[in-house]
Design a protein around this motif. Structure first.
Motif, PDB file in Angstrom:
ATOM      1  N   VAL A 113       5.934  -1.847  15.395  1.00 34.39           N
ATOM      2  CA  VAL A 113       5.904  -3.099  14.636  1.00 34.39           C
ATOM      3  C   VAL A 113       6.669  -2.895  13.336  1.00 34.39           C
ATOM      4  O   VAL A 113       6.593  -1.827  12.719  1.00 34.39           O
ATOM      5  CB  VAL A 113       4.457  -3.534  14.314  1.00 34.39           C
ATOM      6  CG1 VAL A 113       4.449  -4.927  13.706  1.00 34.39           C
ATOM      7  CG2 VAL A 113       3.581  -3.495  15.550  1.00 34.39           C
ATOM      8  N   VAL A 114       7.389  -3.905  12.922  1.00 36.73           N
ATOM      9  CA  VAL A 114       8.074  -3.864  11.634  1.00 36.73           C
ATOM     10  C   VAL A 114       7.035  -4.005  10.518  1.00 36.73           C
ATOM     11  O   VAL A 114       6.140  -4.859  10.596  1.00 36.73           O
ATOM     12  CB  VAL A 114       9.126  -4.992  11.533  1.00 36.73           C
ATOM     13  CG1 VAL A 114       9.784  -5.004  10.159  1.00 36.73           C
ATOM     14  CG2 VAL A 114      10.184  -4.822  12.630  1.00 36.73           C
ATOM     15  N   ASN A 115       7.118  -3.169   9.506  1.00 30.63           N
ATOM     16  CA  ASN A 115       6.137  -3.195   8.417  1.00 30.63           C
ATOM     17  C   ASN A 115       6.002  -4.575   7.790  1.00 30.63           C
ATOM     18  O   ASN A 115       4.898  -5.000   7.430  1.00 30.63           O
ATOM     19  CB  ASN A 115       6.537  -2.189   7.335  1.00 30.63           C
ATOM     20  CG  ASN A 115       6.313  -0.759   7.765  1.00 30.63           C
ATOM     21  OD1 ASN A 115       5.912  -0.492   8.895  1.00 30.63           O
ATOM     22  ND2 ASN A 115       6.586   0.181   6.883  1.00 30.63           N
ATOM     23  N   ARG A 116       7.123  -5.259   7.637  1.00 35.34           N
ATOM     24  CA  ARG A 116       7.092  -6.586   7.017  1.00 35.34           C
ATOM     25  C   ARG A 116       6.210  -7.545   7.817  1.00 35.34           C
ATOM     26  O   ARG A 116       5.492  -8.368   7.250  1.00 35.34           O
ATOM     27  CB  ARG A 116       8.531  -7.118   6.921  1.00 35.34           C
ATOM     28  CG  ARG A 116       8.664  -8.544   6.446  1.00 35.34           C
ATOM     29  CD  ARG A 116      10.131  -8.942   6.282  1.00 35.34           C
ATOM     30  NE  ARG A 116      10.972  -8.366   7.304  1.00 35.34           N
ATOM     31  CZ  ARG A 116      11.070  -8.818   8.558  1.00 35.34           C
ATOM     32  NH1 ARG A 116      10.340  -9.849   8.936  1.00 35.34           N
ATOM     33  NH2 ARG A 116      11.887  -8.250   9.416  1.00 35.34           N
ATOM     34  N   VAL A 117       6.251  -7.435   9.137  1.00 34.76           N
ATOM     35  CA  VAL A 117       5.437  -8.295  10.007  1.00 34.76           C
ATOM     36  C   VAL A 117       3.956  -7.970   9.826  1.00 34.76           C
ATOM     37  O   VAL A 117       3.116  -8.865   9.706  1.00 34.76           O
ATOM     38  CB  VAL A 117       5.862  -8.117  11.478  1.00 34.76           C
ATOM     39  CG1 VAL A 117       4.901  -8.841  12.414  1.00 34.76           C
ATOM     40  CG2 VAL A 117       7.290  -8.610  11.680  1.00 34.76           C
ATOM     41  N   MET A 118       3.625  -6.671   9.790  1.00 33.35           N
ATOM     42  CA  MET A 118       2.227  -6.280   9.563  1.00 33.35           C
ATOM     43  C   MET A 118       1.739  -6.747   8.205  1.00 33.35           C
ATOM     44  O   MET A 118       0.619  -7.253   8.078  1.00 33.35           O
ATOM     45  CB  MET A 118       2.085  -4.759   9.676  1.00 33.35           C
ATOM     46  CG  MET A 118       2.071  -4.232  11.083  1.00 33.35           C
ATOM     47  SD  MET A 118       1.470  -2.525  11.177  1.00 33.35           S
ATOM     48  CE  MET A 118       2.842  -1.660  10.435  1.00 33.35           C
ATOM     49  N   GLY A 119       2.568  -6.573   7.184  1.00 29.76           N
ATOM     50  CA  GLY A 119       2.171  -6.974   5.835  1.00 29.76           C
ATOM     51  C   GLY A 119       1.892  -8.457   5.740  1.00 29.76           C
ATOM     52  O   GLY A 119       0.885  -8.882   5.156  1.00 29.76           O
ATOM     53  N   ALA A 120       2.762  -9.274   6.342  1.00 29.70           N
ATOM     54  CA  ALA A 120       2.573 -10.729   6.296  1.00 29.70           C
ATOM     55  C   ALA A 120       1.280 -11.128   7.001  1.00 29.70           C
ATOM     56  O   ALA A 120       0.549 -12.010   6.532  1.00 29.70           O
ATOM     57  CB  ALA A 120       3.769 -11.422   6.945  1.00 29.70           C
ATOM     58  N   ALA A 121       0.971 -10.464   8.116  1.00 28.22           N
ATOM     59  CA  ALA A 121      -0.256 -10.785   8.850  1.00 28.22           C
ATOM     60  C   ALA A 121      -1.495 -10.396   8.059  1.00 28.22           C
ATOM     61  O   ALA A 121      -2.480 -11.147   8.014  1.00 28.22           O
ATOM     62  CB  ALA A 121      -0.243 -10.069  10.199  1.00 28.22           C
ATOM     63  N   LEU A 122      -1.462  -9.244   7.420  1.00 28.56           N
ATOM     64  CA  LEU A 122      -2.603  -8.797   6.617  1.00 28.56           C
ATOM     65  C   LEU A 122      -2.861  -9.741   5.445  1.00 28.56           C
ATOM     66  O   LEU A 122      -4.007 -10.133   5.182  1.00 28.56           O
ATOM     67  CB  LEU A 122      -2.361  -7.377   6.113  1.00 28.56           C
ATOM     68  CG  LEU A 122      -2.500  -6.270   7.160  1.00 28.56           C
ATOM     69  CD1 LEU A 122      -1.850  -4.976   6.670  1.00 28.56           C
ATOM     70  CD2 LEU A 122      -3.963  -6.025   7.487  1.00 28.56           C
ATOM     71  N   TRP A 123      -1.812 -10.139   4.752  1.00 31.77           N
ATOM     72  CA  TRP A 123      -1.982 -11.029   3.610  1.00 31.77           C
ATOM     73  C   TRP A 123      -2.445 -12.423   4.055  1.00 31.77           C
ATOM     74  O   TRP A 123      -3.212 -13.103   3.368  1.00 31.77           O
ATOM     75  CB  TRP A 123      -0.700 -11.123   2.804  1.00 31.77           C
ATOM     76  CG  TRP A 123      -0.520  -9.942   1.912  1.00 31.77           C
ATOM     77  CD1 TRP A 123       0.189  -8.828   2.173  1.00 31.77           C
ATOM     78  CD2 TRP A 123      -1.095  -9.744   0.612  1.00 31.77           C
ATOM     79  NE1 TRP A 123       0.102  -7.942   1.125  1.00 31.77           N
ATOM     80  CE2 TRP A 123      -0.672  -8.477   0.158  1.00 31.77           C
ATOM     81  CE3 TRP A 123      -1.920 -10.519  -0.202  1.00 31.77           C
ATOM     82  CZ2 TRP A 123      -1.062  -7.961  -1.076  1.00 31.77           C
ATOM     83  CZ3 TRP A 123      -2.299 -10.009  -1.439  1.00 31.77           C
ATOM     84  CH2 TRP A 123      -1.864  -8.750  -1.862  1.00 31.77           C
ATOM     85  N   ARG A 124      -1.983 -12.847   5.229  1.00 36.97           N
ATOM     86  CA  ARG A 124      -2.450 -14.140   5.757  1.00 36.97           C
ATOM     87  C   ARG A 124      -3.947 -14.094   6.021  1.00 36.97           C
ATOM     88  O   ARG A 124      -4.677 -15.045   5.724  1.00 36.97           O
ATOM     89  CB  ARG A 124      -1.681 -14.465   7.051  1.00 36.97           C
ATOM     90  CG  ARG A 124      -2.037 -15.809   7.656  1.00 36.97           C
ATOM     91  CD  ARG A 124      -1.147 -16.101   8.853  1.00 36.97           C
ATOM     92  NE  ARG A 124      -1.619 -17.237   9.619  1.00 36.97           N
ATOM     93  CZ  ARG A 124      -1.076 -17.634  10.767  1.00 36.97           C
ATOM     94  NH1 ARG A 124      -0.034 -16.987  11.255  1.00 36.97           N
ATOM     95  NH2 ARG A 124      -1.569 -18.672  11.410  1.00 36.97           N
TER      96      ARG A 124
END
Length: 418
Positions: A113-124
């Motif tokens: 997984v791209v880190n940016r995708v994980m980060g956006a999901a966590l913050w959501r």
């Protein structure tokens, strides 16, 4: 900067650092009846948060189950690419090792997984949790132990916010301000290597195979991504890494082709190239009075085996599980910073940390050896390993984070007992 707010924010747990591990820990704790604050230097949901860049991360099946429990996996599943096979080889030598998910009785060995995708999901998910207070942008400037609390001074715009927490958690990276404020040092081994990170396209579909090739310059990893792309992590000396970034795309792809070969056909495109220095950093201690250390603040690993994030995530959910059990035992009179819970966390994590650090560091040192006899031995060993199912089972279990005591969330069980 104005004077501190005269009314401190009083909480059970203060998490310094809202990166991938810190945000995951906050979500895990949201399931408990605790007052939690997450302190993050980047603005809430900012795309330039250092942990949320375009690097790719290989997450284990245990980490996937954790994300499922936190409600994060449905938000990233479409952007996650399964690893069904791993192929390890040594450039110019006969040795190779293969691990197949089917042989392990698994649908996949993990996901990329791209880190940016994980980060956006966590913050959501964080936005949807009313029990978590987020201070962002806010930077912890100092931390001081006082009677029964850790007092954190946080800079916010032109003001200072004071947080008083029964338990402070350092999740603020390898140069952790919180860890240093507690007087805890760290040891660093500079590998004198730099990781060049990019995305590439090839003629042939990756077929969900992750490749790790050891070269004279350093390890080269190609990880399967969505849309047929491959995440490239290529390790060099600092001097060579600068030279590689200066090459034209055509020249760079020619070097990559020459090093990797034609197993995927010709490489046709390469994205932006970024450089990241590599080292092994370990905290001298993992707990102190009313303080726990997790993720990169506890240990920062070489990416050779893709274990850094998975290890840090297990730190987070192990700590959350210890606190959940403490709540159940306390019968309402619960102190999150009690030394009993911190000692349980420290003892639990020791074996997992030690195993993964030794495994990762050992691979770096073994495959960095230029001596002919050692190269011959390691290649013979790789061939033998490829023929030994029991050894492959042990490696796959270690890399999946299934060695030793496994956190409940990583097993697909609820955080709390019962």
């Amino acid at each position: 900067m104005s004077d501190p707010d005269s009314t401190p924010l009083v909480v059970d747990v203060a998490i310094a650092g809202g990166g991938l591990v810190g945000a995951s820990l906050a979500l895990a704790l949201a399931k408990l009846q605790l007052k939690v604050v997450l302190i993050e230097a980047a603005p809430f949901g900012a795309v330039d948060q250092p942990s949320f860049d375009d690097r790719t991360t290989a997450i284990s099946n245990g980490s996937r189950r954790i994300f499922e429990a936190l409600g994060v996996w449905p938000l990233i599943e479409r952007e996650a690419t399964a690893i069904r096979r791993i192929h390890v080889s040594d450039q110019g030598r006969f040795g190779f090792t293969r691990i197949d998910a089917k042989e392990q009785g698994l649908s996949s060995l993990g996901y990329v997984v791209v880190n940016r995708v994980m980060g956006a999901a966590l913050w959501r998910r964080l936005k949807a949790e009313p029990s978590i207070t987020v201070l962002a942008p806010a930077k912890v400037q100092s931390m001081q132990l006082q009677q029964h609390v850790q007092r954190l001074e946080c800079a916010m715009d032109d003001s200072v916010r004071i947080v008083e927490a029964k338990l402070a958690i350092a999740a603020d990276g390898a140069r952790s301000t919180v860890r240093q404020s507690a007087g805890i040092g760290s040891s660093t081994w500079d590998y004198e290597q730099v990781a060049l990170v990019s995305n590439v396209l090839s003629q042939h579909f990756h077929d969900h195979v992750a490749y790790e090739r050891f070269t004279n310059a350093g390890p080269l990893a190609l990880l399967p991504l969505t849309e047929g792309r491959l995440g490239l992590v290529w390790t060099f000396s600092p001097e060579t890494a600068k030279e590689m970034t200066a090459l034209s795309d055509t020249e760079f792809l020619a070097r990559l082709q020459d090093t990797f070969g034609f197993r995927l056909g010709r490489f046709t495109r390469v994205g932006q190239r970024h450089l990241y220095p590599l080292s092994l950093t370990r905290s001298d201690e993992y707990v102190a009075e009313r303080l726990a250390i997790v993720g990169n603040a506890a240990q920062t690993l070489h990416p050779i085996a893709g274990q850094g994030f998975n290890l840090g995530l297990r730190d987070a959910v192990s700590l959350a599980e210890v606190l959940a059990d403490g709540l159940a035992e306390a019968n309402g009179e619960f102190d999150a910073g009690d030394g009993m819970w911190l000692q349980r966390y420290r003892e639990w994590r020791a074996a997992d940390r030690g195993n993964i650090v030794r495994f990762t560091d050992g691979m770096v040192r073994l495959f960095s050896q230029p001596l002919g006899p050692i190269k011959l031995l390691r290649n013979a060993g790789m061939l033998a390993f490829d023929l030994m199912p029991a050894a492959k089972d042990a490696l796959s279990q270690l890399s999946l984070g299934a060695a030793g005591r496994v956190p409940r969330l990583a097993r697909g069980a609820p955080l709390s007992k019962g």
